[in-house]
Design a protein around this motif. Structure first.
Motif, PDB file in Angstrom:
ATOM      1  N   UNK A 143      14.524 -51.820  64.966  1.00  0.00           N
ATOM      2  CA  UNK A 143      13.326 -52.848  64.201  1.00  0.00           C
ATOM      3  C   UNK A 143      13.171 -52.074  62.962  1.00  0.00           C
ATOM      4  N   UNK A 144      13.157 -50.647  63.364  1.00  0.00           N
ATOM      5  CA  UNK A 144      12.397 -49.896  62.296  1.00  0.00           C
ATOM      6  C   UNK A 144      13.126 -49.929  60.792  1.00  0.00           C
ATOM      7  N   UNK A 145      14.121 -50.306  60.827  1.00  0.00           N
ATOM      8  CA  UNK A 145      15.097 -50.689  59.915  1.00  0.00           C
ATOM      9  C   UNK A 145      14.394 -51.762  58.866  1.00  0.00           C
ATOM     10  N   UNK A 146      13.924 -52.784  59.274  1.00  0.00           N
ATOM     11  CA  UNK A 146      13.133 -53.654  58.816  1.00  0.00           C
ATOM     12  C   UNK A 146      11.948 -53.202  58.087  1.00  0.00           C
ATOM     13  N   UNK A 147      11.287 -52.134  58.779  1.00  0.00           N
ATOM     14  CA  UNK A 147      10.083 -51.425  58.144  1.00  0.00           C
ATOM     15  C   UNK A 147      10.231 -50.275  57.041  1.00  0.00           C
TER      16      UNK A 147
END
Length: 94
Positions: A42-46
């Motif tokens: 999910x951190x990729x989106x952030x």
């Protein structure tokens, strides 16, 4: 009315959705394993940059392996595109 069989099938579908899938790609003689687009963290989106996103996708070990190839900015851009294409993304954001 929900039956036990329906609940079991729903649970199986939910488990299947949580399974992580990976793909491999070769770039300049080095093989990398990356998550498909739905398995990426999910951190990729952030991430605030493409550079940071790629580092998250690769993980520290593979990022170090890539950096050990002494890539140029042009090679980085080609690698970034290759990774996103392998993941099933249409746009690497370059």
């Amino acid at each position: 009315m929900t039956t036990a069989a329906t609940k079991k099938n729903t649970a199986r579908a939910a488990e299947a959705d949580d399974e992580l899938a990976y793909v491999t790609l070769d770039f300049r003689g080095v093989t990398y394993t990356v998550p498909d687009r739905d398995s990426a963290p999910m951190e990729v989106l952030e991430a605030e940059s493409d550079y940071e996103a790629l580092r998250l996708i690769l993980g520290e070990e593979q990022w170090a392996k890539f950096k050990a190839t002494k890539p140029t900015v042009g090679a980085y851009r080609k690698f970034n595109t290759a990774v996103y294409e392998a993941m099933g993304e249409d746009d690497a954001g370059n």
